[in-house]
Design a protein around this motif. Sequence first.
Motif, mmCIF file in Angstrom:
data_model
loop_
_atom_site.group_PDB
_atom_site.id
_atom_site.type_symbol
_atom_site.label_atom_id
_atom_site.label_comp_id
_atom_site.label_asym_id
_atom_site.label_seq_id
_atom_site.Cartn_x
_atom_site.Cartn_y
_atom_site.Cartn_z
ATOM 1 N N MET A 76 0.840 -1.193 0.000
ATOM 2 C CA MET A 76 0.000 0.000 0.000
ATOM 3 C C MET A 76 0.877 1.246 0.000
ATOM 4 N N GLN A 77 0.504 2.227 -0.823
ATOM 5 C CA GLN A 77 1.292 3.447 -0.945
ATOM 6 C C GLN A 77 0.886 4.530 0.051
ATOM 7 N N GLU A 78 -0.307 4.418 0.613
ATOM 8 C CA GLU A 78 -0.762 5.365 1.626
ATOM 9 C C GLU A 78 -1.028 4.605 2.932
ATOM 10 N N ASP A 79 -0.930 5.328 4.036
ATOM 11 C CA ASP A 79 -1.215 4.742 5.347
ATOM 12 C C ASP A 79 -2.698 4.959 5.649
ATOM 13 N N VAL A 80 -3.497 3.921 5.475
ATOM 14 C CA VAL A 80 -4.944 4.068 5.616
ATOM 15 C C VAL A 80 -5.522 3.267 6.788
ATOM 16 N N GLU A 81 -4.657 2.711 7.608
ATOM 17 C CA GLU A 81 -5.150 1.873 8.707
ATOM 18 C C GLU A 81 -6.127 2.614 9.611
ATOM 19 N N GLU A 82 -5.735 3.791 10.083
ATOM 20 C CA GLU A 82 -6.601 4.535 11.005
ATOM 21 C C GLU A 82 -7.866 5.032 10.313
ATOM 22 N N ALA A 83 -7.759 5.351 9.027
ATOM 23 C CA ALA A 83 -8.945 5.785 8.278
ATOM 24 C C ALA A 83 -9.945 4.641 8.148
ATOM 25 N N ALA A 84 -9.452 3.429 7.903
ATOM 26 C CA ALA A 84 -10.343 2.265 7.801
ATOM 27 C C ALA A 84 -11.042 2.002 9.132
ATOM 28 N N LYS A 85 -10.285 2.138 10.210
ATOM 29 C CA LYS A 85 -10.878 1.932 11.535
ATOM 30 C C LYS A 85 -11.908 3.021 11.845
ATOM 31 N N HIS A 86 -11.600 4.264 11.455
ATOM 32 C CA HIS A 86 -12.560 5.353 11.675
ATOM 33 C C HIS A 86 -13.836 5.120 10.865
ATOM 34 N N GLN A 87 -13.685 4.683 9.613
ATOM 35 C CA GLN A 87 -14.862 4.431 8.783
ATOM 36 C C GLN A 87 -15.749 3.359 9.412
ATOM 37 N N ALA A 88 -15.123 2.331 9.973
ATOM 38 C CA ALA A 88 -15.893 1.281 10.639
ATOM 39 C C ALA A 88 -16.605 1.829 11.871
ATOM 40 N N LYS A 89 -15.890 2.642 12.636
ATOM 41 C CA LYS A 89 -16.499 3.241 13.829
ATOM 42 C C LYS A 89 -17.690 4.109 13.452
ATOM 43 N N ARG A 90 -17.551 4.899 12.401
ATOM 44 C CA ARG A 90 -18.655 5.754 11.963
ATOM 45 C C ARG A 90 -19.840 4.913 11.496
ATOM 46 N N THR A 91 -19.563 3.838 10.773
ATOM 47 C CA THR A 91 -20.634 2.953 10.293
ATOM 48 C C THR A 91 -21.400 2.360 11.470
ATOM 49 N N VAL A 92 -20.672 1.935 12.483
ATOM 50 C CA VAL A 92 -21.314 1.393 13.689
ATOM 51 C C VAL A 92 -22.146 2.467 14.379
ATOM 52 N N GLN A 93 -21.608 3.674 14.468
ATOM 53 C CA GLN A 93 -22.322 4.768 15.127
ATOM 54 C C GLN A 93 -23.640 5.069 14.424
ATOM 55 N N VAL A 94 -23.615 5.174 13.099
ATOM 56 C CA VAL A 94 -24.846 5.441 12.347
ATOM 57 C C VAL A 94 -25.830 4.282 12.526
ATOM 58 N N ALA A 95 -25.318 3.063 12.513
ATOM 59 C CA ALA A 95 -26.188 1.897 12.705
ATOM 60 C C ALA A 95 -26.826 1.901 14.087
ATOM 61 N N GLU A 96 -26.087 2.385 15.085
ATOM 62 C CA GLU A 96 -26.658 2.504 16.433
ATOM 63 C C GLU A 96 -27.840 3.473 16.441
ATOM 64 N N TRP A 97 -27.672 4.598 15.746
ATOM 65 C CA TRP A 97 -28.751 5.585 15.674
ATOM 66 C C TRP A 97 -29.982 4.966 15.008
ATOM 67 N N VAL A 98 -29.754 4.268 13.911
ATOM 68 C CA VAL A 98 -30.870 3.652 13.179
ATOM 69 C C VAL A 98 -31.550 2.592 14.026
ATOM 70 N N LYS A 99 -30.721 1.755 14.667
ATOM 71 C CA LYS A 99 -31.274 0.667 15.486
ATOM 72 C C LYS A 99 -32.065 1.216 16.674
ATOM 73 N N GLN A 100 -31.551 2.284 17.273
ATOM 74 C CA GLN A 100 -32.256 2.899 18.401
ATOM 75 C C GLN A 100 -33.593 3.476 17.948
ATOM 76 N N GLY A 101 -33.612 4.065 16.754
ATOM 77 C CA GLY A 101 -34.844 4.634 16.231
ATOM 78 C C GLY A 101 -35.900 3.598 15.890
ATOM 79 N N LYS A 102 -35.442 2.375 15.577
ATOM 80 C CA LYS A 102 -36.375 1.300 15.210
ATOM 81 C C LYS A 102 -36.939 0.591 16.416
ATOM 82 N N GLN A 103 -36.319 0.784 17.591
ATOM 83 C CA GLN A 103 -36.795 0.069 18.791
ATOM 84 C C GLN A 103 -38.002 0.733 19.417
#
Length: 203
Positions: free
Chosen positions: A176-203
């Motif tokens: 890999m030519q760029e260091d994207v490890e932390e960006a990938a982890k952040h993207q996953a964290k954001r995806t989980v956060q949005v899913a939490e909002w959606v899941k909470q709204g559906k309950q």
Amino acid sequence: MAKVNLAVIYYSSTGTNYQLAKWAEEGAKNAGAEVKLVKVPELAPKEAIASNPAWEKHLEETKDVPTAAHEDLEWADAIIFSVPTRFGNMPAQMRQFIDTTGGLWAEGKLVNKVVSAMSSASNAHGGQEATILSLYTSMFHWGAIIAGPGYTDPVQFASGGNPYGVSVTVGQDGQMQEDVEEAAKHQAKRTVQVAEWVKQGKQ
């Protein structure tokens, strides 16, 4: 509230997108999600795989990674896809998997899944953004909710600044030519956060 169920679904021929998927898995677990890491089936003929030692080696090294199934999609509140680019589109292996989801789609079982995607290519303008957007097109048909990283964290700029999803350039040496490890982890964290909002709204 119950944990978010996140499926990380990837296709990788020589290992780049497997590594992105592993970083996403780690980031999502750190964010409190229950995570499944699964791969889509390899469709390429044996002759093609045998002609590339790195491809053959990676296939052997990941033979025990579970294969993605429709049950994983039903189980998941959120999904992160990791795919290389093929002429500006997702590879046939991922396309084939998505194309088998018509039954779930017809039953409304893919609606409101929170989705994000990552990609790679062998040069900086090799179609990473187009690949991610082509995948999101299918997700709009699902009725999914796209959770792109945007510029929600400074790490996006350090890793290339792709707002649609983490993307990385892979050199001829396979690195890999760029260091994207932390960006990938952040993207996953954001995806989980949005899913939490959606899941909470559906309950």
